[in-house]
Design a protein around this motif. Structure first.
Motif, PDB file in Angstrom:
ATOM      1  N   LEU A 118       1.121  -0.987  -0.328  1.00  0.00           N
ATOM      2  CA  LEU A 118       0.226  -0.395  -0.025  1.00  0.00           C
ATOM      3  C   LEU A 118       0.635   1.552  -0.034  1.00  0.00           C
ATOM      4  O   LEU A 118       0.123   2.334  -0.314  1.00  0.00           O
ATOM      5  CB  LEU A 118      -1.242  -0.112   1.304  1.00  0.00           C
ATOM      6  CG  LEU A 118      -2.386  -0.815   1.266  1.00  0.00           C
ATOM      7  CD1 LEU A 118      -2.783  -1.171   2.542  1.00  0.00           C
ATOM      8  CD2 LEU A 118      -3.047   0.247  -0.432  1.00  0.00           C
ATOM      9  N   THR A 119       2.200   1.432  -0.062  1.00  0.00           N
ATOM     10  CA  THR A 119       2.708   2.007   0.881  1.00  0.00           C
ATOM     11  C   THR A 119       3.359   3.156  -1.142  1.00  0.00           C
ATOM     12  O   THR A 119       3.635   4.519  -0.699  1.00  0.00           O
ATOM     13  CB  THR A 119       4.796   1.858   1.272  1.00  0.00           C
ATOM     14  OG1 THR A 119       4.775   0.647   0.937  1.00  0.00           O
ATOM     15  CG2 THR A 119       3.746   1.296   3.121  1.00  0.00           C
ATOM     16  N   VAL A 120       3.382   2.318  -1.770  1.00  0.00           N
ATOM     17  CA  VAL A 120       3.553   2.701  -3.227  1.00  0.00           C
ATOM     18  C   VAL A 120       1.912   3.961  -3.713  1.00  0.00           C
ATOM     19  O   VAL A 120       3.449   4.527  -4.733  1.00  0.00           O
ATOM     20  CB  VAL A 120       4.536   1.494  -4.775  1.00  0.00           C
ATOM     21  CG1 VAL A 120       5.116   0.527  -3.472  1.00  0.00           C
ATOM     22  CG2 VAL A 120       2.582   0.999  -4.770  1.00  0.00           C
ATOM     23  N   ARG A 121       1.329   3.675  -3.504  1.00  0.00           N
ATOM     24  CA  ARG A 121       0.197   4.592  -3.828  1.00  0.00           C
ATOM     25  C   ARG A 121       0.581   5.606  -4.306  1.00  0.00           C
ATOM     26  O   ARG A 121       0.203   6.325  -5.455  1.00  0.00           O
ATOM     27  CB  ARG A 121      -1.122   4.341  -2.899  1.00  0.00           C
ATOM     28  CG  ARG A 121      -1.941   5.005  -3.076  1.00  0.00           C
ATOM     29  CD  ARG A 121      -2.380   4.457  -4.174  1.00  0.00           C
ATOM     30  NE  ARG A 121      -4.113   4.039  -4.391  1.00  0.00           N
ATOM     31  CZ  ARG A 121      -4.277   3.765  -5.074  1.00  0.00           C
ATOM     32  NH1 ARG A 121      -4.252   3.924  -6.521  1.00  0.00           N
ATOM     33  NH2 ARG A 121      -5.882   2.937  -5.288  1.00  0.00           N
ATOM     34  N   PRO A 122       1.106   6.499  -3.339  1.00  0.00           N
ATOM     35  CA  PRO A 122       1.645   7.936  -4.048  1.00  0.00           C
ATOM     36  C   PRO A 122       2.141   7.234  -5.887  1.00  0.00           C
ATOM     37  O   PRO A 122       2.304   8.834  -5.840  1.00  0.00           O
ATOM     38  CB  PRO A 122       2.595   8.880  -3.037  1.00  0.00           C
ATOM     39  CG  PRO A 122       1.694   7.899  -1.999  1.00  0.00           C
ATOM     40  CD  PRO A 122       1.642   6.404  -2.257  1.00  0.00           C
ATOM     41  N   ALA A 123       2.753   6.636  -5.907  1.00  0.00           N
ATOM     42  CA  ALA A 123       3.870   6.497  -6.641  1.00  0.00           C
ATOM     43  C   ALA A 123       3.398   6.241  -7.727  1.00  0.00           C
ATOM     44  O   ALA A 123       4.298   5.935  -9.223  1.00  0.00           O
ATOM     45  CB  ALA A 123       5.332   5.794  -6.380  1.00  0.00           C
ATOM     46  N   VAL A 124       2.158   5.522  -8.211  1.00  0.00           N
ATOM     47  CA  VAL A 124       1.712   4.815  -9.417  1.00  0.00           C
ATOM     48  C   VAL A 124       0.260   5.393  -9.120  1.00  0.00           C
ATOM     49  O   VAL A 124      -0.522   6.083  -9.165  1.00  0.00           O
ATOM     50  CB  VAL A 124       1.502   3.407  -9.026  1.00  0.00           C
ATOM     51  CG1 VAL A 124       2.786   2.612  -8.443  1.00  0.00           C
ATOM     52  CG2 VAL A 124       0.178   3.235  -7.681  1.00  0.00           C
ATOM     53  N   GLY A 125      -0.085   5.314 -10.675  1.00  0.00           N
ATOM     54  CA  GLY A 125      -1.594   5.433 -11.019  1.00  0.00           C
ATOM     55  C   GLY A 125      -2.315   5.161 -11.113  1.00  0.00           C
ATOM     56  O   GLY A 125      -3.762   5.208 -11.043  1.00  0.00           O
ATOM     57  N   LEU A 126      -1.913   3.029 -10.765  1.00  0.00           N
ATOM     58  CA  LEU A 126      -2.622   2.210 -10.910  1.00  0.00           C
ATOM     59  C   LEU A 126      -2.538   0.914  -9.708  1.00  0.00           C
ATOM     60  O   LEU A 126      -1.180   0.426 -10.437  1.00  0.00           O
ATOM     61  CB  LEU A 126      -3.125   1.472 -12.027  1.00  0.00           C
ATOM     62  CG  LEU A 126      -3.885   0.370 -12.157  1.00  0.00           C
ATOM     63  CD1 LEU A 126      -5.908   1.054 -11.990  1.00  0.00           C
ATOM     64  CD2 LEU A 126      -4.052  -0.495 -13.633  1.00  0.00           C
ATOM     65  N   LEU A 127      -2.721   0.715  -8.777  1.00  0.00           N
ATOM     66  CA  LEU A 127      -2.607   0.149  -7.793  1.00  0.00           C
ATOM     67  C   LEU A 127      -3.981  -0.735  -7.546  1.00  0.00           C
ATOM     68  O   LEU A 127      -4.753  -1.066  -7.904  1.00  0.00           O
ATOM     69  CB  LEU A 127      -3.047   0.406  -6.453  1.00  0.00           C
ATOM     70  CG  LEU A 127      -2.729  -0.655  -5.493  1.00  0.00           C
ATOM     71  CD1 LEU A 127      -1.452  -0.696  -5.388  1.00  0.00           C
ATOM     72  CD2 LEU A 127      -2.899   0.425  -4.016  1.00  0.00           C
ATOM     73  N   VAL A 128      -3.001  -2.560  -8.313  1.00  0.00           N
ATOM     74  CA  VAL A 128      -3.755  -3.993  -8.696  1.00  0.00           C
ATOM     75  C   VAL A 128      -3.257  -4.688  -8.043  1.00  0.00           C
ATOM     76  O   VAL A 128      -1.820  -4.978  -7.188  1.00  0.00           O
ATOM     77  CB  VAL A 128      -3.006  -4.266  -9.735  1.00  0.00           C
ATOM     78  CG1 VAL A 128      -3.706  -5.063 -10.473  1.00  0.00           C
ATOM     79  CG2 VAL A 128      -2.959  -3.231 -10.786  1.00  0.00           C
TER      80      VAL A 128
END
Length: 181
Positions: A118-128
């Protein structure tokens, strides 16, 4: 319906797919050989999917908190140029990779299976998330797949990406003409 349209738009923008490894490219289990070394099982369909994405111009990277020779070996086998292992701060590592590649978050999809992803959320346009991802991740993911990690989840995501990028129909019509993985 609105959510599906938003996901389709985001899939079209993806130029980089970043994959967690344990629980995504593997089933998350740890198998030990007689010497005490961890042996990981990777799904060959995920490997072929990665090759198809690469051929379509979508970069694929591995980003894992774990460290094992199996991850690096799989990355070499698939010609993955960016294999980041033993990563404690996934967000920082991903932001560094985006900077290095000159990409923005909206061009990036990340597939992970647990709360540390979940920590990568700010760096991605799509979380899968794969179907068997942690409940908290599934709740916040933009897309939850039908397949489990280690059982074709990356293949399923690749098919979504290839459809949105206009490559899937040709692959279905003409087949794959390169190395399997």
């Amino acid at each position: 319906m609105i959510q599906r349209l938003l996901v389709s738009k985001r899939l079209k923008q993806v130029r980089l797919l970043v994959c967690d490894v344990d629980g995504v490219l593997t089933d998350g289990g740890l198998n030990y050989d007689e010497s005490g070394r961890v042996v990981k099982r990777f799904d060959v369909r995920d490997g072929l999917a990665i090759r198809m994405l690469q051929r379509a111009g979508i970069e694929v990277a591995f980003l894992s908190g774990g460290r094992s020779g199996a991850i690096e070996q799989r990355a070499r086998h698939l010609d993955i140029r960016h294999c980041l292992v033993g990563v404690g701060d996934k967000l920082s590592a991903l932001q560094d990779l985006l900077h290095q590649l000159g990409l923005e978050p909206q061009h990036t999809a990340f597939i992970g299976d647990d709360l540390n992803d979940l920590t990568v959320r700010p760096a991605v346009g799509l979380l899968v998330s794969p179907a068997n991802g942690a409940r908290g991740l599934r709740r916040q993911a933009d897309l939850v797949l039908r397949r489990n990690g280690g059982d074709g989840a990356v293949r399923e995501l690749a098919e979504h990406l290839l459809k949105q990028h206009g490559h899937w129909q040709t692959l279905n019509r003409e087949g794959w003409r390169d190395l399997n993985s």
